[in-house]
Design a protein around this motif. Structure first.
Motif, PDB file in Angstrom:
ATOM      1  N   ASP A 151       0.857  -1.183   0.000  1.00 22.94           N
ATOM      2  CA  ASP A 151       0.000   0.000   0.000  1.00 22.94           C
ATOM      3  C   ASP A 151       0.894   1.234   0.000  1.00 22.94           C
ATOM      4  OD1 ASP A 151      -2.215   1.603   0.086  1.00 22.94           O
ATOM      5  OD2 ASP A 151      -2.794   1.125   2.135  1.00 22.94           O
ATOM      6  N   LYS A 152       0.301   2.375  -0.300  1.00 22.01           N
ATOM      7  CA  LYS A 152       1.053   3.626  -0.264  1.00 22.01           C
ATOM      8  C   LYS A 152       1.272   4.055   1.186  1.00 22.01           C
ATOM      9  CE  LYS A 152      -3.021   6.612  -0.474  1.00 22.01           C
ATOM     10  NZ  LYS A 152      -3.718   7.663  -1.217  1.00 22.01           N
ATOM     11  N   SER A 153       2.105   5.057   1.376  1.00 23.20           N
ATOM     12  CA  SER A 153       2.309   5.608   2.710  1.00 23.20           C
ATOM     13  C   SER A 153       1.215   6.630   3.012  1.00 23.20           C
ATOM     14  CB  SER A 153       3.684   6.279   2.801  1.00 23.20           C
ATOM     15  OG  SER A 153       3.772   7.349   1.861  1.00 23.20           O
ATOM     16  N   TYR A 154       1.053   6.915   4.298  1.00 24.06           N
ATOM     17  CA  TYR A 154       0.053   7.895   4.733  1.00 24.06           C
ATOM     18  C   TYR A 154       0.737   8.950   5.602  1.00 24.06           C
ATOM     19  CZ  TYR A 154      -3.315   4.545   2.996  1.00 24.06           C
ATOM     20  OH  TYR A 154      -4.018   3.694   2.177  1.00 24.06           O
ATOM     21  N   GLU A 155       0.326  10.188   5.393  1.00 25.32           N
ATOM     22  CA  GLU A 155       0.973  11.293   6.092  1.00 25.32           C
ATOM     23  C   GLU A 155       0.560  11.341   7.559  1.00 25.32           C
ATOM     24  OE1 GLU A 155       1.218  16.190   6.062  1.00 25.32           O
ATOM     25  OE2 GLU A 155       0.118  15.132   4.468  1.00 25.32           O
ATOM     26  N   LEU A 156       1.543  11.312   8.441  1.00 25.80           N
ATOM     27  CA  LEU A 156       1.343  11.527   9.874  1.00 25.80           C
ATOM     28  C   LEU A 156       1.545  13.012  10.133  1.00 25.80           C
ATOM     29  CD1 LEU A 156       1.046  10.458  12.817  1.00 25.80           C
ATOM     30  CD2 LEU A 156       3.535  10.125  12.810  1.00 25.80           C
ATOM     31  N   THR A 157       0.563  13.670  10.744  1.00 26.89           N
ATOM     32  CA  THR A 157       0.580  15.126  10.849  1.00 26.89           C
ATOM     33  C   THR A 157       1.232  15.662  12.118  1.00 26.89           C
ATOM     34  OG1 THR A 157      -1.641  15.101  11.813  1.00 26.89           O
ATOM     35  CG2 THR A 157      -1.482  15.338   9.415  1.00 26.89           C
ATOM     36  N   GLU A 158       1.598  14.795  13.046  1.00 25.91           N
ATOM     37  CA  GLU A 158       2.232  15.250  14.289  1.00 25.91           C
ATOM     38  C   GLU A 158       3.157  14.163  14.827  1.00 25.91           C
ATOM     39  OE1 GLU A 158      -0.753  14.488  17.855  1.00 25.91           O
ATOM     40  OE2 GLU A 158      -1.782  15.518  16.201  1.00 25.91           O
ATOM     41  N   ASP A 159       4.114  14.562  15.644  1.00 25.63           N
ATOM     42  CA  ASP A 159       4.991  13.588  16.291  1.00 25.63           C
ATOM     43  C   ASP A 159       4.185  12.777  17.300  1.00 25.63           C
ATOM     44  OD1 ASP A 159       6.866  14.967  14.868  1.00 25.63           O
ATOM     45  OD2 ASP A 159       7.984  15.712  16.609  1.00 25.63           O
ATOM     46  N   ILE A 160       4.414  11.462  17.337  1.00 29.20           N
ATOM     47  CA  ILE A 160       3.718  10.613  18.312  1.00 29.20           C
ATOM     48  C   ILE A 160       4.705   9.610  18.903  1.00 29.20           C
ATOM     49  CG2 ILE A 160       1.489  10.794  17.147  1.00 29.20           C
ATOM     50  CD1 ILE A 160       1.942   7.961  16.040  1.00 29.20           C
ATOM     51  N   GLN A 161       4.315   9.032  20.020  1.00 27.72           N
ATOM     52  CA  GLN A 161       5.081   7.970  20.649  1.00 27.72           C
ATOM     53  C   GLN A 161       4.521   6.616  20.206  1.00 27.72           C
ATOM     54  OE1 GLN A 161       7.890   8.455  22.981  1.00 27.72           O
ATOM     55  NE2 GLN A 161       7.661  10.333  21.765  1.00 27.72           N
ATOM     56  N   ILE A 162       5.414   5.721  19.797  1.00 32.28           N
ATOM     57  CA  ILE A 162       4.990   4.369  19.428  1.00 32.28           C
ATOM     58  C   ILE A 162       5.804   3.363  20.242  1.00 32.28           C
ATOM     59  CG2 ILE A 162       4.323   5.060  17.109  1.00 32.28           C
ATOM     60  CD1 ILE A 162       6.916   3.822  16.065  1.00 32.28           C
ATOM     61  N   TYR A 163       5.294   2.154  20.326  1.00 31.62           N
ATOM     62  CA  TYR A 163       5.986   1.122  21.093  1.00 31.62           C
ATOM     63  C   TYR A 163       7.061   0.452  20.239  1.00 31.62           C
ATOM     64  CZ  TYR A 163       2.213   1.624  24.479  1.00 31.62           C
ATOM     65  OH  TYR A 163       1.321   2.129  25.406  1.00 31.62           O
ATOM     66  N   LYS A 164       8.235   0.208  20.866  1.00 32.79           N
ATOM     67  CA  LYS A 164       9.328  -0.424  20.137  1.00 32.79           C
ATOM     68  C   LYS A 164       9.014  -1.894  19.870  1.00 32.79           C
ATOM     69  CE  LYS A 164      14.365  -0.564  19.995  1.00 32.79           C
ATOM     70  NZ  LYS A 164      15.623  -0.158  20.701  1.00 32.79           N
ATOM     71  N   GLN A 165       8.320  -2.536  20.789  1.00 35.11           N
ATOM     72  CA  GLN A 165       7.903  -3.922  20.642  1.00 35.11           C
ATOM     73  C   GLN A 165       6.380  -4.005  20.756  1.00 35.11           C
ATOM     74  OE1 GLN A 165      10.152  -6.197  19.849  1.00 35.11           O
ATOM     75  NE2 GLN A 165      11.898  -4.820  20.145  1.00 35.11           N
ATOM     76  N   LYS A 166       5.818  -5.148  20.423  1.00 39.32           N
ATOM     77  CA  LYS A 166       4.362  -5.341  20.467  1.00 39.32           C
ATOM     78  C   LYS A 166       3.911  -5.656  21.895  1.00 39.32           C
ATOM     79  CE  LYS A 166       0.717  -8.262  18.486  1.00 39.32           C
ATOM     80  NZ  LYS A 166       0.591  -9.331  19.488  1.00 39.32           N
ATOM     81  N   SER A 167       4.036  -4.642  22.749  1.00 38.68           N
ATOM     82  CA  SER A 167       3.637  -4.763  24.153  1.00 38.68           C
ATOM     83  C   SER A 167       3.516  -3.365  24.733  1.00 38.68           C
ATOM     84  CB  SER A 167       4.675  -5.566  24.937  1.00 38.68           C
ATOM     85  OG  SER A 167       4.431  -5.467  26.332  1.00 38.68           O
ATOM     86  N   THR A 168       2.484  -3.146  25.538  1.00 40.97           N
ATOM     87  CA  THR A 168       2.330  -1.838  26.187  1.00 40.97           C
ATOM     88  C   THR A 168       3.355  -1.641  27.295  1.00 40.97           C
ATOM     89  OG1 THR A 168       0.612  -2.806  27.601  1.00 40.97           O
ATOM     90  CG2 THR A 168      -0.128  -1.622  25.638  1.00 40.97           C
ATOM     91  N   ASP A 169       4.095  -2.693  27.641  1.00 43.79           N
ATOM     92  CA  ASP A 169       5.189  -2.582  28.618  1.00 43.79           C
ATOM     93  C   ASP A 169       6.509  -2.253  27.930  1.00 43.79           C
ATOM     94  OD1 ASP A 169       3.529  -3.241  30.785  1.00 43.79           O
ATOM     95  OD2 ASP A 169       3.800  -5.385  30.431  1.00 43.79           O
ATOM     96  N   SER A 170       6.477  -2.200  26.608  1.00 44.23           N
ATOM     97  CA  SER A 170       7.694  -1.953  25.843  1.00 44.23           C
ATOM     98  C   SER A 170       8.108  -0.486  25.941  1.00 44.23           C
ATOM     99  CB  SER A 170       7.466  -2.339  24.381  1.00 44.23           C
ATOM    100  OG  SER A 170       8.533  -1.924  23.561  1.00 44.23           O
ATOM    101  N   LYS A 171       9.364  -0.246  25.655  1.00 38.13           N
ATOM    102  CA  LYS A 171       9.887   1.120  25.584  1.00 38.13           C
ATOM    103  C   LYS A 171       9.208   1.872  24.452  1.00 38.13           C
ATOM    104  CE  LYS A 171      14.179   3.602  24.500  1.00 38.13           C
ATOM    105  NZ  LYS A 171      15.624   3.460  24.146  1.00 38.13           N
TER     106      LYS A 171
END
Length: 271
Positions: A193-213
């Motif tokens: 698929d094409k890319s989608y524009e993210l309009t602001e800086d956000i925090q994402i998880y490094k691993q697939k866990s809410t306990d992740s950094k």
């Protein structure tokens, strides 16, 4: 503008990848309705004659399908209905280590949700399961039989979490149980698929866990790579930063307090 040039270049790359895929994977022609064929469907060493016929329903959209084996109707026209946009049918050999073949009827479905339904014959016709959007082009044709499955059938499924999208999946054929069932995965690779524009800086998880950094994904064009079809999606920014988005109990992108369409531009949504 520079942004428009980047967008056009991305679109050209997607078109080139699609062309490359189609050149490598040739769509196999389905068998013709109304024609008679000879296959050893039950694997006993004696070929059966096979013919599928259809007739239009009163709504002028659907077909009622009849299956005739050795001239005998084993599935009547009132037992199986496909849409007018039926993609035809195939005879497949999903498990070449064991005797017998399958009859695979492909159909676009009532709301353009393609599926292929599989049947086996052992004196009577039995339905064993269906595959969403079977990828016929991945297999090879030999004596009018689709082969090369190695016991599994590839298809495409909906993988919606933050937007409407599709992913690759596999269905396992159990010769012993005579069933075809989708193989559950932790994460599913999304179709290109094409890319989608993210309009602001956000925090994402490094691993697939809410306990992740957590790491910072800056405002930029972002690619969605994988989905668990429930709460998680793997993403990658054009700067190479890769991580996971989580949908919380409020259906927000976790940590933002916003829905995905509020921070990404032109995400597709459909029923």
């Amino acid at each position: 503008s520079e942004a428009e040039k980047k967008y056009r270049n991305r679109e050209k790359k997607i078109v080139a990848l699609e062309k490359q895929y189609k050149e490598k994977h040739i769509l196999q022609e389905p068998l013709a309705f109304g024609m008679e064929y000879s296959f050893d469907l039950d694997g006993d060493g004696t070929p059966e004659t096979l013919c599928l016929r259809y007739k239009s329903m009163e709504n002028d959209r659907d077909y009622a399908v009849e299956v005739l084996i050795n001239g005998k109707c084993v599935m009547g026209a009132d037992e199986w209905v496909v849409t007018l946009e039926t993609r035809g049918y195939y005879v497949t050999d999903i498990d070449e280590k064991n005797p017998g073949l399958e009859i695979a009827i492909s159909d676009n479905g009532p709301s353009d949700d393609p599926e292929t339904c599989f049947f086996i014959y052992d004196g009577s016709l039995k339905y064993i399961g269906s595959v969403d959007n079977m990828m016929e082009e991945q297999y090879t044709e030999k004596n009018k039989i689709l082969t090369g499955f190695n016991g599994k059938v590839a298809g495409i499924i909906r993988a919606d979490v933050f937007y409407s999208c599709f992913a690759y999946a596999q269905w396992q054929y159990s010769y012993q149980d005579k069933t075809i069932q989708m193989m559950e995965q932790d994460m599913y690779e999304l179709c290109p698929d094409k890319s989608y524009e993210l309009t602001e800086d956000i925090q994402i998880y490094k691993q697939k866990s809410t306990d992740s950094k957590c790491i910072t994904l800056k405002a930029q064009n972002v690619y969605f790579l994988e989905s668990d079809r429930d709460l998680w999606m793997k993403v990658k920014g054009e700067d190479g930063v890769t991580g996971y988005l989580y949908r919380n109990e409020d259906w927000d992108v976790d940590g933002t307090g916003k829905h995905s369409e509020e921070i990404f531009v032109n995400l597709p949504f459909f029923g």
